[in-house]
Design an enzyme around this catalytic site. Structure first.
Site, mmCIF file in Angstrom:
data_model
loop_
_atom_site.group_PDB
_atom_site.id
_atom_site.type_symbol
_atom_site.label_atom_id
_atom_site.label_comp_id
_atom_site.label_asym_id
_atom_site.label_seq_id
_atom_site.Cartn_x
_atom_site.Cartn_y
_atom_site.Cartn_z
ATOM 1 N N LEU A 57 28.116 -29.110 -4.299
ATOM 2 C CA LEU A 57 26.648 -29.029 -4.334
ATOM 3 C C LEU A 57 25.982 -29.942 -3.308
ATOM 4 C CD1 LEU A 57 26.026 -28.586 -8.123
ATOM 5 C CD2 LEU A 57 25.301 -27.028 -6.300
ATOM 6 N N MET A 82 36.396 -27.645 6.285
ATOM 7 C CA MET A 82 36.529 -27.818 7.736
ATOM 8 C C MET A 82 37.380 -29.054 8.044
ATOM 9 S SD MET A 82 33.026 -26.469 9.413
ATOM 10 C CE MET A 82 32.051 -27.932 9.157
ATOM 11 N N GLY A 83 38.053 -29.572 7.015
ATOM 12 C CA GLY A 83 38.994 -30.670 7.250
ATOM 13 C C GLY A 83 38.343 -32.033 7.360
ATOM 14 N N PHE A 84 39.128 -32.994 7.882
ATOM 15 C CA PHE A 84 38.765 -34.410 7.876
ATOM 16 C C PHE A 84 38.456 -34.789 6.426
ATOM 17 C CE2 PHE A 84 36.933 -38.378 9.609
ATOM 18 C CZ PHE A 84 37.942 -38.655 10.502
ATOM 19 N N SER A 127 30.853 -37.574 3.328
ATOM 20 C CA SER A 127 30.765 -36.515 4.330
ATOM 21 C C SER A 127 31.685 -36.841 5.487
ATOM 22 C CB SER A 127 29.318 -36.418 4.842
ATOM 23 O OG SER A 127 29.286 -35.668 6.053
ATOM 24 N N HIS A 156 36.094 -33.347 -0.810
ATOM 25 C CA HIS A 156 37.033 -32.211 -0.749
ATOM 26 C C HIS A 156 38.101 -32.336 -1.838
ATOM 27 C CE1 HIS A 156 35.909 -32.776 3.660
ATOM 28 N NE2 HIS A 156 35.500 -31.551 3.420
ATOM 29 N N ARG A 199 31.050 -36.389 8.405
ATOM 30 C CA ARG A 199 30.216 -36.893 9.510
ATOM 31 C C ARG A 199 29.832 -38.362 9.342
ATOM 32 N NH1 ARG A 199 28.086 -31.263 9.324
ATOM 33 N NH2 ARG A 199 28.399 -30.326 11.368
HETATM 34 P P1 AMP Z 1 33.156 -29.106 4.712
HETATM 35 O O1 AMP Z 1 34.546 -29.477 5.104
HETATM 36 O O2 AMP Z 1 32.131 -30.126 5.049
HETATM 37 O O3 AMP Z 1 32.795 -27.694 5.114
HETATM 38 O O4 AMP Z 1 33.178 -29.087 3.132
HETATM 39 C C1 AMP Z 1 34.076 -28.280 2.399
HETATM 40 C C2 AMP Z 1 33.644 -28.225 0.967
HETATM 41 O O5 AMP Z 1 33.615 -29.537 0.426
HETATM 42 C C3 AMP Z 1 32.230 -27.652 0.803
HETATM 43 O O6 AMP Z 1 32.192 -26.840 -0.362
HETATM 44 C C4 AMP Z 1 31.396 -28.885 0.632
HETATM 45 O O7 AMP Z 1 30.209 -28.661 -0.095
HETATM 46 C C5 AMP Z 1 32.351 -29.759 -0.151
HETATM 47 N N1 AMP Z 1 31.942 -31.164 -0.022
HETATM 48 C C6 AMP Z 1 31.749 -31.875 1.124
HETATM 49 N N2 AMP Z 1 31.316 -33.113 0.836
HETATM 50 C C7 AMP Z 1 31.228 -33.195 -0.499
HETATM 51 C C8 AMP Z 1 30.835 -34.208 -1.424
HETATM 52 N N3 AMP Z 1 30.444 -35.416 -1.002
HETATM 53 N N4 AMP Z 1 30.858 -33.925 -2.745
HETATM 54 C C9 AMP Z 1 31.247 -32.715 -3.196
HETATM 55 N N5 AMP Z 1 31.634 -31.704 -2.390
HETATM 56 C C10 AMP Z 1 31.623 -31.942 -1.066
#
Ligand code: AMP
Length: 288
Positions: A148, A30-32, A185, A37, A187
């Protein structure tokens, strides 16, 4: 790196790579972008001929009172980071491109969602599997990469891939953390300075629980208390502390096998989640 916003352009590019029998690694986000990522991207880069990343803040997985509008976005920076990470195709569709009119069919996840975030965020995982079904069909990946940190998401996607015979391989990647243990994260930018200082308590709490199990504690209630004790030191509101088998997410009377301790804590502007997943040695089995 090609930045693609339209489905037609994406599928034409994918077809060209398929003709050359290229393996396709896919990292949906979802970016940022942050190091979490980018770690998925690095792993995918090393294991595939081409790397596709998507950036799409999926409205369907946000509840009515959640942070869809406020979700942090910075496309310019993301494009730079994606390019540096070796992404070949960056797919950044808008909402109309992905949801063209009223859906005729909706998807509902039946298992692994009545606990943790699934329970607290009704419809969230229905939105996740819907968008991933679309993306998997468009990108036709050989390998898909998920973190994970969102362990329940990995469990649901694992079930979806098996139920619907998606011809792809799921790679789950360990959580990437700040030096003080806080899980990276998008967030985290919404934590106040004080909350940021408190936030490493989440991982500390989880490790405390895990260590107790490794030292022989098998009562989930006792582990719950240990984790809660640590989280109560923060100003955040505990949303849940839960312990299950993984990836089935079934209740456990006695801890055994592969288990997850997962937590969610609400700070003033950010709800943080974290977890640890580990194998509980059978009694008599030596812990290594
Ligand atoms: P999101 O942009 O938050 O939807 O995350 C995209 C992908 O990155 C998802 O598979 C998340 O589980 C992974 N992700 C986000 N934060 C972390 C992190 N701290 N460590 C490993 N993978 C992450």
């Amino acid at each position: 790196m090609k930045v693609v916003t339209h489905i037609q352009e994406l599928t034409e590019l994918i077809k060209q790579h398929q003709k050359k029998q290229h393996s396709i690694g896919f990292v949906p986000t979802m970016g940022f972008l942050h190091e979490g990522h980018l770690t998925l991207a690095k792993e995918a880069r090393g294991q595939n001929d081409i790397l596709v990343m998507s950036i799409f803040v999926n409205p369907l997985q946000f509840g009515p009172n959640e942070d869809f509008e406020a979700y942090p976005r910075d496309m310019k920076r993301d494009q730079r980071l994606a390019e540096e990470a070796g992404v070949d195709i960056l797919f950044t569709p808008n909402v109309k491109e992905m949801y063209q009119g009223e859906p005729s069919i909706t998807m509902t996840v039946q298992k692994r969602t009545d606990v943790l975030c699934g329970k607290k965020r009704p419809g969230h995982f229905d939105g996740v599997v819907t968008v991933l079904t679309k993306l998997f069909h468009l990108v036709a990946p050989t390998n898909v990469y998920f973190g994970l940190k969102d362990a329940q998401q990995v469990a649901v996607i694992d079930a979806m891939i098996k139920d619907f015979f998606f011809d792809l391989h799921l790679v789950s990647v360990p959580t990437v953390r700040e030096e003080d243990g806080l899980a990276k994260s998008s967030r985290n930018v919404y934590l106040s300075e004080t909350e940021r200082q408190e936030a490493p308590a989440l991982y500390r709490a989880l490790k405390k629980g895990q260590t107790a199990v490794e030292k022989g504690e098998r009562d989930p209630q006792r582990i719950y208390q240990l984790v809660e004790e640590e989280l109560l030191q923060t100003s955040g509101e505990i949303d849940y502390i839960e312990i299950y088998s993984y990836p089935e997410l079934d209740q456990l009377q006695q801890l055994s096998g592969k288990v997850i301790i997962a937590i969610a804590v609400k700070f003033s502007r950010a709800r943080l989640i974290d977890n640890v997943i580990f194998h509980v040695p059978e009694s008599g089995e030596k812990h290594v």
